[in-house]
Design an enzyme around this catalytic site. Sequence first.
Site, PDB file in Angstrom:
ATOM      1  N   PHE A 153      -3.795 -12.835  -2.816  1.00 50.18           N
ATOM      2  CA  PHE A 153      -4.861 -12.455  -3.739  1.00 50.18           C
ATOM      3  C   PHE A 153      -4.415 -11.202  -4.473  1.00 50.18           C
ATOM      4  CE2 PHE A 153      -8.584 -10.238  -5.251  1.00 50.18           C
ATOM      5  CZ  PHE A 153      -9.285 -11.261  -5.882  1.00 50.18           C
ATOM      6  N   ASP A 238       2.123  -5.075  -3.520  1.00 52.16           N
ATOM      7  CA  ASP A 238       0.746  -4.906  -3.977  1.00 52.16           C
ATOM      8  C   ASP A 238      -0.016  -4.132  -2.907  1.00 52.16           C
ATOM      9  OD1 ASP A 238      -1.920  -5.048  -4.668  1.00 52.16           O
ATOM     10  OD2 ASP A 238      -1.867  -7.156  -5.260  1.00 52.16           O
ATOM     11  N   LYS A 267      -8.067   0.626  -6.542  1.00 56.62           N
ATOM     12  CA  LYS A 267      -9.219   0.812  -5.660  1.00 56.62           C
ATOM     13  C   LYS A 267      -9.436   2.268  -5.280  1.00 56.62           C
ATOM     14  CE  LYS A 267      -9.397  -3.930  -3.906  1.00 56.62           C
ATOM     15  NZ  LYS A 267     -10.549  -4.338  -4.719  1.00 56.62           N
TER      16      LYS A 267
END
Length: 412
Positions: A153, A238, A267
Site C-alpha cells: 500500500f 516507503d 504522515k
Amino acid sequence: MTAIADRPTTGPLSSSAEFVALDETWSTHNYHPLPVVIAHAEGAWVTDVEGRSYLDFLSGYSALNFGHRHPALVAAAVEQLGRVTLTSRAFHHDQLGLFCQELAELTGTDLVLPMNSGAEAVESAIKVARKWAYRVKGVPKDQAQIIVAGSNFHGRTTTIVSFSDDEVARADYGPYTPGFVATAYGDAGEVAAAITPNTAAVLVEPIQGEAGVLVPQPGYFAELRRICDENNVLLIADEIQSGLARTGELLALDHEGVRADLYTLGKALGGGIVPVSAVVGRRDVLGVLRPGEHGSTFGGNPLACAVGRAVIKLLATGEFQQRSRELGAHLHSRLGDLVGKGVAQIRGRGLWAGVEIAPGGPAGRDASKALAARGVLCKETHDNTLRVAPPLVITREEIDRGVDAIAEVVCP
C-alpha cells in the site's frame, strides 16, 4: 438541483448522529468511518461532540506520532501563521532551506524533495527513479521497470493503484500504468529473478501497515540491498507510515542496518497539523531533477516547513524512539498474552502492532465498534486484523487500558 439559498436552515448541530447524517449527505462515500464525531483532542485522548472521551489507539495511521496538539508543534504553527504561510516555489522563503538541511542531517541523506501527501512522495520517487534510469543508467526510453511487493500500500493515485493487488482499491480505475513488476513480499529470490537491464528500482515498505502490520523475515532487506547494488538498481523504502520513531528507530529500515537510496516520508512529518511529505536520498539520484521537471504549489510551503522543523527537533533528541522501544515492548508483551485466547497472532515493532483475531472471533469492524463503545479507538484492516498504533506520548497505564479493552472484545 436545489439552490443553496433555497435549502432549509437548521440550528446548531449538537449530537453525533446529526454530524454523521450531515457527512453522509454531503461527503463522498469513499470512507466508512466509525460513528464517532471528534470535537477536541489532546495527547493520546480525543473527545466527541457529546463529551465522551476515547483513548486514541490509531493516531491517524501514525500521522499523530507525537499525540494530538503537541505544544511544541502547535507553537511552531501559530508562530508561522503570524508571519507567512505560502509563497509558492516561484520565490524563496526563510524556512525551506533550513527544513531541507535539518531533515537531511536527521536522516543521513543528501537532498530533500518536499511534497505534501504520502502518495505524492511515492509518485515523486517513482518519477525520479525513472528519470535516473534514463539519464544515468542508460535504460532505453519508456522501458524502465520498478519492482514492487505484493500486498503493498503506497497510496491511491492512478499510477500507484496500478500495481496494487487490492481489488477494492484498484477496480474500475483502469487502464493501468505499465512499468511495474510484482514480487512476493519477503521473497528476495523473486526480486532477483525479476531483475532485468531495464530495472530502475525496487520499491518496498519496511513494514506493510495496510496489509496487517507485516514484518518480513530478518535478512530480507540486506539481500535486497545486495541485489540492488550488484545490478545498479535503486532501493526505495516507503517509510511514510513506518518511519519517524514509530518502530523504535528513526526509520524502520534502521532495524536491519540497511540504507536505502531513496526514502519516502510523510504522515508524522507534519505533526498531525499540516500535510507534509518528502523524498530524501542520494544527491546523484534526486539531482536528476531540473527546474520545471517536477513541482508542487504547496510542497515545501513556509507553514509546512516550520511545523516539519519542529518535528525534526523532537526526533533529534531520540526521546520518541526510546519511548517507542520501551513502551512498544510492553505493548507487545501485553498483546502477546492474548495469543491463543481469541488472538491468532501479534505482528509489528515498537508502538505498532497488528492483532489478528482468531477464527470464530468477531470481524474486525465489529471489534472496532465494540472497542469504541469501551472508549478505545482502533481500526480494522483486511476483515480480521486490528491495527494498533497509539501516539508515542501514551503511558504504560493507558496501554494497559487499551489492551484490556481488546481482551474484553476478542477473547471469549
